[in-house]
Design a protein around this motif. Structure first.
Motif, mmCIF file in Angstrom:
data_model
loop_
_atom_site.group_PDB
_atom_site.id
_atom_site.type_symbol
_atom_site.label_atom_id
_atom_site.label_comp_id
_atom_site.label_asym_id
_atom_site.label_seq_id
_atom_site.Cartn_x
_atom_site.Cartn_y
_atom_site.Cartn_z
ATOM 1 N N HIS A 1 0.826 -1.203 0.000
ATOM 2 C CA HIS A 1 0.000 0.000 0.000
ATOM 3 C C HIS A 1 0.860 1.253 0.000
ATOM 4 N N ASP A 2 1.909 1.271 0.817
ATOM 5 C CA ASP A 2 2.807 2.422 0.858
ATOM 6 C C ASP A 2 3.543 2.603 -0.470
ATOM 7 N N LEU A 3 3.915 1.471 -1.082
ATOM 8 C CA LEU A 3 4.614 1.551 -2.374
ATOM 9 C C LEU A 3 3.706 2.141 -3.450
ATOM 10 N N ILE A 4 2.460 1.684 -3.500
ATOM 11 C CA ILE A 4 1.519 2.201 -4.496
ATOM 12 C C ILE A 4 1.243 3.689 -4.258
ATOM 13 N N THR A 5 1.088 4.064 -2.994
ATOM 14 C CA THR A 5 0.875 5.478 -2.674
ATOM 15 C C THR A 5 2.050 6.330 -3.123
ATOM 16 N N CYS A 6 3.247 5.822 -2.911
ATOM 17 C CA CYS A 6 4.450 6.557 -3.321
ATOM 18 C C CYS A 6 4.509 6.716 -4.842
ATOM 19 N N ILE A 7 4.167 5.655 -5.582
ATOM 20 C CA ILE A 7 4.184 5.716 -7.044
ATOM 21 C C ILE A 7 3.123 6.696 -7.554
ATOM 22 N N VAL A 8 1.959 6.710 -6.916
ATOM 23 C CA VAL A 8 0.902 7.655 -7.310
ATOM 24 C C VAL A 8 1.371 9.092 -7.113
ATOM 25 N N TYR A 9 2.016 9.352 -5.983
ATOM 26 C CA TYR A 9 2.546 10.698 -5.735
ATOM 27 C C TYR A 9 3.571 11.087 -6.798
ATOM 28 N N ILE A 10 4.420 10.155 -7.182
ATOM 29 C CA ILE A 10 5.434 10.448 -8.199
ATOM 30 C C ILE A 10 4.782 10.784 -9.535
ATOM 31 N N VAL A 11 3.754 10.012 -9.906
ATOM 32 C CA VAL A 11 3.059 10.273 -11.176
ATOM 33 C C VAL A 11 2.375 11.633 -11.148
ATOM 34 N N VAL A 12 1.721 11.951 -10.029
ATOM 35 C CA VAL A 12 1.028 13.239 -9.914
ATOM 36 C C VAL A 12 2.020 14.399 -9.998
ATOM 37 N N CYS A 13 3.176 14.247 -9.377
ATOM 38 C CA CYS A 13 4.179 15.314 -9.386
ATOM 39 C C CYS A 13 4.898 15.436 -10.724
ATOM 40 N N LEU A 14 5.053 14.334 -11.452
ATOM 41 C CA LEU A 14 5.783 14.351 -12.720
ATOM 42 C C LEU A 14 4.902 14.691 -13.916
ATOM 43 N N PHE A 15 3.584 14.545 -13.784
ATOM 44 C CA PHE A 15 2.688 14.772 -14.916
ATOM 45 C C PHE A 15 2.845 16.169 -15.520
ATOM 46 N N PRO A 16 2.846 17.261 -14.721
ATOM 47 C CA PRO A 16 3.038 18.588 -15.324
ATOM 48 C C PRO A 16 4.386 18.738 -16.022
ATOM 49 N N ILE A 17 5.422 18.098 -15.474
ATOM 50 C CA ILE A 17 6.746 18.197 -16.078
ATOM 51 C C ILE A 17 6.762 17.515 -17.452
ATOM 52 N N LEU A 18 6.098 16.380 -17.563
ATOM 53 C CA LEU A 18 6.034 15.686 -18.853
ATOM 54 C C LEU A 18 5.261 16.509 -19.883
ATOM 55 N N ILE A 19 4.165 17.144 -19.456
ATOM 56 C CA ILE A 19 3.406 18.005 -20.366
ATOM 57 C C ILE A 19 4.264 19.178 -20.828
ATOM 58 N N LEU A 20 5.018 19.740 -19.881
ATOM 59 C CA LEU A 20 5.902 20.851 -20.225
ATOM 60 C C LEU A 20 6.968 20.432 -21.235
ATOM 61 N N GLN A 21 7.601 19.294 -20.981
ATOM 62 C CA GLN A 21 8.736 18.871 -21.783
ATOM 63 C C GLN A 21 8.328 18.427 -23.189
ATOM 64 N N PHE A 22 7.226 17.708 -23.299
ATOM 65 C CA PHE A 22 6.886 17.089 -24.575
ATOM 66 C C PHE A 22 5.767 17.799 -25.339
ATOM 67 N N ALA A 23 5.086 18.758 -24.723
ATOM 68 C CA ALA A 23 3.977 19.417 -25.420
ATOM 69 C C ALA A 23 4.136 20.933 -25.448
ATOM 70 N N ILE A 24 4.199 21.559 -24.286
ATOM 71 C CA ILE A 24 4.190 23.025 -24.227
ATOM 72 C C ILE A 24 5.491 23.624 -24.757
ATOM 73 N N THR A 25 6.620 23.163 -24.244
ATOM 74 C CA THR A 25 7.899 23.777 -24.593
ATOM 75 C C THR A 25 8.263 23.632 -26.065
ATOM 76 N N PRO A 26 8.113 22.454 -26.716
ATOM 77 C CA PRO A 26 8.413 22.391 -28.151
ATOM 78 C C PRO A 26 7.582 23.357 -28.988
ATOM 79 N N HIS A 27 6.280 23.454 -28.672
ATOM 80 C CA HIS A 27 5.428 24.405 -29.387
ATOM 81 C C HIS A 27 5.867 25.838 -29.119
#
Length: 451
Positions: A386-412
């Motif tokens: 349960h703690d491992l899954i919670t940690c992975i969810v937090y990582i995905v939530v925190c990294l999602f904006p960075i991925l959008i920035l890197q692969f969508a917003i910034t190239p455009h």
């Protein structure tokens, strides 16, 4: 080449810092200070080693970001080259053919049948799924190229040849822009000092609050870059004439333009006939027939000329409107109206580049801090599933904006910023000369190959 040179410069600075920290630790300079602050001999040395590893990881992530941008920039170059091939053959791509393309994709009121949200239709990779945005971007490129190669009458800029490689020019400018993003001037480091203080203050938060602070910071960074991207998009559309989205409105615009051109051609024809009133009847009839033939040619040419189909860019029409109403012209101060489109005027493009630089460095620092904080938690052997899954969810939530920035917003953003800072009043004469030299060299090599 400029990108690689700037990367080597940053790596040299990192290597110097690594050598300096290694010599300080090995010389035992930190031992007395560590005993005074922490009552332990090696505590401060371990902190310096951690900071050193953090700096190394930040630089590696920063290099990865730039290389990814360079890779994604190749998509923009391919798009420009494809649009350039269409522009080189004016009879193949015109305003009428653009409208026909829109009708082929079942466009109604400027909107196509697509699942892509309107705000993301011009952003990679969503642009590949939207045929409407694809056709419109090609058409906008052709109009931008036409204004660049054939400046309006009265302009101080000399016209270029019709076979000028505008795509090659933009590709060179994109490379220079990316190279400037890699270079970090002192102003950027001063701005980063403020964020370093914020990171230091956030390090004193408890576990749950720190995770929330991570997520909030990433989404604030995303919102800021969306704001910057929207500003650049507004500047971009001001540099173009007003193009209707609706196909019916577009058709009416082209029809009115054609009727106006026909009336002008008729007036020129009548003036020529009136000047030849004293010639013989046979010569007069022959002259009228010739004028009718030339008139037919002019009308047909208008269907293949983007410059005659559209008015001047929006920002120039707005500048003329302000001048008519008695407002003071920007050119009276020696500034072109183009610069007034940016926040900060003449320095606006530089401010935008600084914003992109700061954003990229902050993204690298953010991911590095995320790795240092969540890394030990993920590999913690005694934690449950349960703690491992919670940690992975937090990582995905925190990294999602960075991925959008890197692969969508910034190239455009980089693509649009390259265009708006390379046309009209910001034409780069040195880059134009380089493109012309490359074109001449390519022609010479082609002739030698034929011989």
């Amino acid at each position: 080449k400029p990108i690689v040179e700037n990367l080597w410069m940053e790596l040299t600075v990192l290597g110097f810092l690594s050598l300096l920290s290694f010599l300080v630790v090995k010389a035992g300079v930190l031992t007395p200070l560590s005993e005074k602050l922490f009552d332990e001999e090696d505590e401060l040395a371990e902190i310096v080693e951690t900071v050193h590893m953090m700096l190394f990881l930040v630089m590696v992530l920063f290099m990865v970001e730039v290389l990814l941008l360079l890779r994604l920039g190749n998509n923009s170059e391919k798009h420009w080259n494809y649009a350039e091939d269409l522009a080189q053959n004016n009879s193949h791509y015109t305003s009428q053919s653009y409208m026909n393309k829109l009708q082929e994709h079942n466009i109604a009121n400027g909107k196509g049948k697509t699942w892509v949200p309107h705000a993301l239709r011009k952003v990679w990779p969503f642009s590949h799924f939207d045929k409407v945005a694809h056709e419109r971007s090609i058409f906008e490129y052709n109009i931008m190229r036409s204004h660049f190669v054939e400046p309006p009458e009265g302009s101080l800029v000399k016209p270029l040849t019709s076979d000028f490689k505008f795509s090659h020019y933009l590709s060179m400018r994109l490379g220079e822009t990316l190279a400037e993003v890699v270079e970090l001037p002192p102003v950027v480091w001063i701005i980063l000092e403020f964020f370093f203080f914020i990171f230091w203050a956030g390090s004193h938060l408890s576990g749950g609050s720190l995770v929330n602070a991570f997520a909030i910071f990433s989404y604030l960074l995303l919102l800021f870059m969306i704001f910057v991207s929207n500003h650049v998009d507004k500047v971009y559309y001001k540099l173009l004439p007003k193009i209707p989205l609706d196909t019916h409105e577009l058709g009416r615009h082209l029809t009115l333009k054609k009727e106006r051109s026909s009336r002008k051609s008729s007036q020129r024809k009548n003036s020529k006939v009136s000047n030849n009133d004293k010639v013989t009847p046979v010569q007069s009839v022959h002259s009228i027939n010739n004028n009718n033939e030339h008139h037919h040619i002019d009308v047909s040419n208008e269907t293949t000329s983007l410059l005659e189909d559209w008015d001047m860019p929006v920002y120039l029409k707005e500048a003329q409107r302000k001048a008519k109403h008695g407002h003071e012209s920007h050119e009276s101060h020696g500034h072109h109206p183009h610069y007034s489109l940016f926040y900060g005027g003449h320095h606006g493009p530089h401010y935008l580049l600084d914003a992109v630089r700061v954003c990229h460095v902050l993204m690298a620092i953010y991911v590095a801090l995320l790795a240092f904080y969540f890394g030990p938690k993920v590999y913690k052997p005694e934690q449950g599933v349960h703690d491992l899954i919670t940690c992975i969810v937090y990582i995905v939530v925190c990294l999602f904006p960075i991925l959008i920035l890197q692969f969508a917003i910034t190239p455009h953003l980089m693509k649009q910023l390259t265009i708006v800072s390379s046309v009209e009043a910001m034409r780069q004469k040195k880059v134009i000369s380089r493109v012309i030299r490359h074109m001449r060299a390519a022609k010479a090599l082609k002739i030698i190959g034929l011989i």
